[in-house]
Design a protein around this motif. Structure first.
Motif, short mmCIF file in Angstrom:
data_model
loop_
_atom_site.label_atom_id
_atom_site.label_comp_id
_atom_site.label_asym_id
_atom_site.label_seq_id
_atom_site.Cartn_x
_atom_site.Cartn_y
_atom_site.Cartn_z
N TYR A 34 9.55 -19.49 -11.32
CA TYR A 34 8.32 -18.84 -10.89
C TYR A 34 8.51 -17.33 -10.71
O TYR A 34 7.54 -16.59 -10.53
CB TYR A 34 7.86 -19.49 -9.58
CG TYR A 34 6.57 -18.98 -9.02
CD1 TYR A 34 5.40 -18.91 -9.78
CD2 TYR A 34 6.49 -18.60 -7.68
CE1 TYR A 34 4.21 -18.45 -9.23
CE2 TYR A 34 5.31 -18.15 -7.12
CZ TYR A 34 4.17 -18.07 -7.90
OH TYR A 34 2.99 -17.62 -7.36
N ASP A 268 4.79 -21.71 -17.08
CA ASP A 268 4.45 -20.33 -17.45
C ASP A 268 3.85 -19.51 -16.31
O ASP A 268 3.39 -18.38 -16.52
CB ASP A 268 3.47 -20.34 -18.64
CG ASP A 268 4.11 -20.91 -19.90
OD1 ASP A 268 5.31 -20.65 -20.11
OD2 ASP A 268 3.43 -21.62 -20.66
N LEU A 269 3.85 -20.07 -15.10
CA LEU A 269 3.33 -19.35 -13.94
C LEU A 269 4.39 -18.43 -13.35
O LEU A 269 5.56 -18.80 -13.27
CB LEU A 269 2.84 -20.33 -12.87
CG LEU A 269 1.73 -21.30 -13.28
CD1 LEU A 269 1.39 -22.23 -12.12
CD2 LEU A 269 0.49 -20.54 -13.75
N ARG A 270 3.98 -17.24 -12.93
CA ARG A 270 4.91 -16.28 -12.35
C ARG A 270 4.29 -15.64 -11.10
O ARG A 270 3.08 -15.35 -11.06
CB ARG A 270 5.25 -15.16 -13.36
CG ARG A 270 5.89 -15.66 -14.64
CD ARG A 270 7.28 -16.22 -14.44
NE ARG A 270 7.87 -16.66 -15.70
CZ ARG A 270 7.77 -17.89 -16.20
NH1 ARG A 270 7.08 -18.81 -15.53
NH2 ARG A 270 8.33 -18.21 -17.35
N LYS A 271 5.12 -15.40 -10.12
CA LYS A 271 4.66 -14.81 -8.86
C LYS A 271 3.99 -13.46 -9.10
O LYS A 271 3.00 -13.11 -8.43
CB LYS A 271 5.83 -14.67 -7.90
CG LYS A 271 5.45 -14.10 -6.54
CD LYS A 271 6.65 -13.99 -5.62
CE LYS A 271 6.25 -13.41 -4.27
NZ LYS A 271 7.42 -13.30 -3.35
N GLN A 273 2.20 -12.38 -11.52
CA GLN A 273 0.95 -12.35 -12.28
C GLN A 273 -0.22 -11.99 -11.36
O GLN A 273 -0.24 -12.38 -10.18
CB GLN A 273 0.69 -13.72 -12.92
CG GLN A 273 1.64 -14.06 -14.06
CD GLN A 273 1.51 -15.52 -14.51
OE1 GLN A 273 1.17 -16.40 -13.74
NE2 GLN A 273 1.80 -15.76 -15.78
N SER A 274 -1.17 -11.26 -11.90
CA SER A 274 -2.41 -11.02 -11.16
C SER A 274 -3.13 -12.36 -11.00
O SER A 274 -2.82 -13.34 -11.69
CB SER A 274 -3.29 -10.03 -11.90
OG SER A 274 -3.78 -10.63 -13.11
N ASP A 275 -4.12 -12.40 -10.11
CA ASP A 275 -4.88 -13.64 -9.94
C ASP A 275 -5.53 -14.09 -11.24
O ASP A 275 -5.54 -15.27 -11.56
CB ASP A 275 -5.93 -13.47 -8.84
CG ASP A 275 -5.32 -13.40 -7.44
OD1 ASP A 275 -4.13 -13.78 -7.30
OD2 ASP A 275 -6.03 -12.98 -6.51
N GLU A 277 -4.52 -13.41 -14.30
CA GLU A 277 -3.46 -13.90 -15.21
C GLU A 277 -2.97 -15.28 -14.78
O GLU A 277 -2.78 -16.17 -15.62
CB GLU A 277 -2.29 -12.91 -15.22
CG GLU A 277 -2.59 -11.58 -15.90
CD GLU A 277 -1.48 -10.57 -15.68
OE1 GLU A 277 -1.34 -9.67 -16.54
OE2 GLU A 277 -0.75 -10.65 -14.66
N PHE A 278 -2.77 -15.44 -13.49
CA PHE A 278 -2.29 -16.71 -12.96
C PHE A 278 -3.29 -17.83 -13.25
O PHE A 278 -2.94 -18.88 -13.77
CB PHE A 278 -2.06 -16.58 -11.45
CG PHE A 278 -1.49 -17.80 -10.78
CD1 PHE A 278 -0.11 -17.93 -10.62
CD2 PHE A 278 -2.31 -18.79 -10.29
CE1 PHE A 278 0.42 -19.04 -9.98
CE2 PHE A 278 -1.79 -19.91 -9.66
CZ PHE A 278 -0.42 -20.04 -9.50
N THR A 281 -3.48 -18.63 -17.00
CA THR A 281 -2.32 -19.38 -17.47
C THR A 281 -2.37 -20.83 -17.00
O THR A 281 -2.14 -21.77 -17.78
CB THR A 281 -1.03 -18.72 -16.97
OG1 THR A 281 -0.98 -17.37 -17.45
CG2 THR A 281 0.20 -19.46 -17.46
#
Length: 296
Positions: A34, A268-271, A273-275, A277-278, A281
């Protein structure tokens, strides 16, 4: 949702069950995936706070409550936590998502080509607490690594024995005798596994329901007899290390199985990421997994 409504949702819902139950030794790996490095937390409390923040972000994402996620499997600490001021179970149910709890205490050492569950000495207390939290069902994992009839029979026997204990406590047991997808003899082993599962299902008392969580089989449609058994509420598939695309492609060839993915949902989720982008994804993964689950 009451128990009757949750039972109907799991039995007939068009969608899939999200696996949000990484715990213990698997949590640091999940956090690194993440984008949370080991140096960003110290000790179990901070580690679990980080993973709960990730799960909360998933649960509160608008796409998670879109109707395509019909259930979610939680780790005990996630069940004990809160999301937007509600218990995690209530936050899920408010979104139409049925809550499950992971109840196993890890895997024993390999024997006869399989890893059974460690003794579940904490199970009675956890079941009582889970009922109090309004959980619907449970999940517990064993792993089969080779087509050894002795090991496979032992795993399935333990799963059904504990499953009956769970059902007696008023919860829906999800039995998970995972078959390692890297095993070279998996096709032969899955024949043995299905035979043992059918024995266990036939031995259940009339009207007793269980769920099954199984690796996507080598032979498409292999688990149809279990899917159609009167004692089975639903059969779900684990991604087992397959990528999202690969798992979905394989799952779509198995009518009647729906997904219960962890890696395939969250990979593919990352801390950072903007809301937007999150959510984009996560929404893309949800659409793909739900589509594969409903393909049959």
């Amino acid at each position: 949702m009451n128990t009757e409504e949750m039972t109907a949702k799991i039995a007939n819902g068009q969608g899939f069950i999200a696996a949000l139950d990484q715990s213990g030794g698997s949590t640091p790996k999940a956090l690194r995936g993440y984008g949370v490095e080991d140096g960003e937390w110290s000790g179990d409390d901070e580690m679990f706070a980080q993973i709960h923040a990730m799960r909360s972000r998933v649960i509160t994402s608008p796409c998670f409550g879109s109707g395509k996620v019909i259930g979610a499997i939680l780790f005990e600490r996630t069940m004990d936590g809160s999301v937007e001021g509600k218990t995690t179970a209530d936050a899920l149910k408010a979104r139409g998502i049925v809550p499950f709890i992971k109840v196993d205490q890890g895997l024993a050492d390999e024997e006869n080509g399989a890893q059974m569950m460690k003794p579940l000495d904490k199970l009675p207390a956890l079941l009582e607490k889970s009922v109090g939290h309004g959980m619907f069902g449970t999940k517990m994992r064993s792993v089969i690594k080779s087509a050894n009839p002795v090991g496979i029979a032992a795993v399935v026997e333990q799963q059904f024995a504990v499953g009956n204990q769970i059902a007696d406590a008023g919860l829906m047991p999800m039995l998970e005798p995972e078959y390692d997808i890297t095993a070279g003899d998996r096709e032969a082993g899955e024949d043995i596994l299905l035979a043992e599962i059918m024995k266990g299902l036939d031995a259940l008392s009339e009207g007793r329901k269980v769920m099954l969580k199984l690796s996507i089989p080598v032979k498409a449609g292999h688990y149809a007899p279990a899917i159609n058994h009167p004692n089975v509420l639903r059969v779900v598939a684990l991604s087992g290390g397959f990528s999202t695309d690969d798992a979905c492609e394989r799952l779509a060839k198995n009518p009647g199985m729906i997904a219960s993915f962890s890696r395939g949902l969250l990979q593919d989720l990352r801390k950072g990421q903007s809301d937007d982008e999150f959510d984009g994804t996560l929404g893309s993964a949800i659409e793909k997994i739900a589509g594969a689950s409903c393909a049959g």
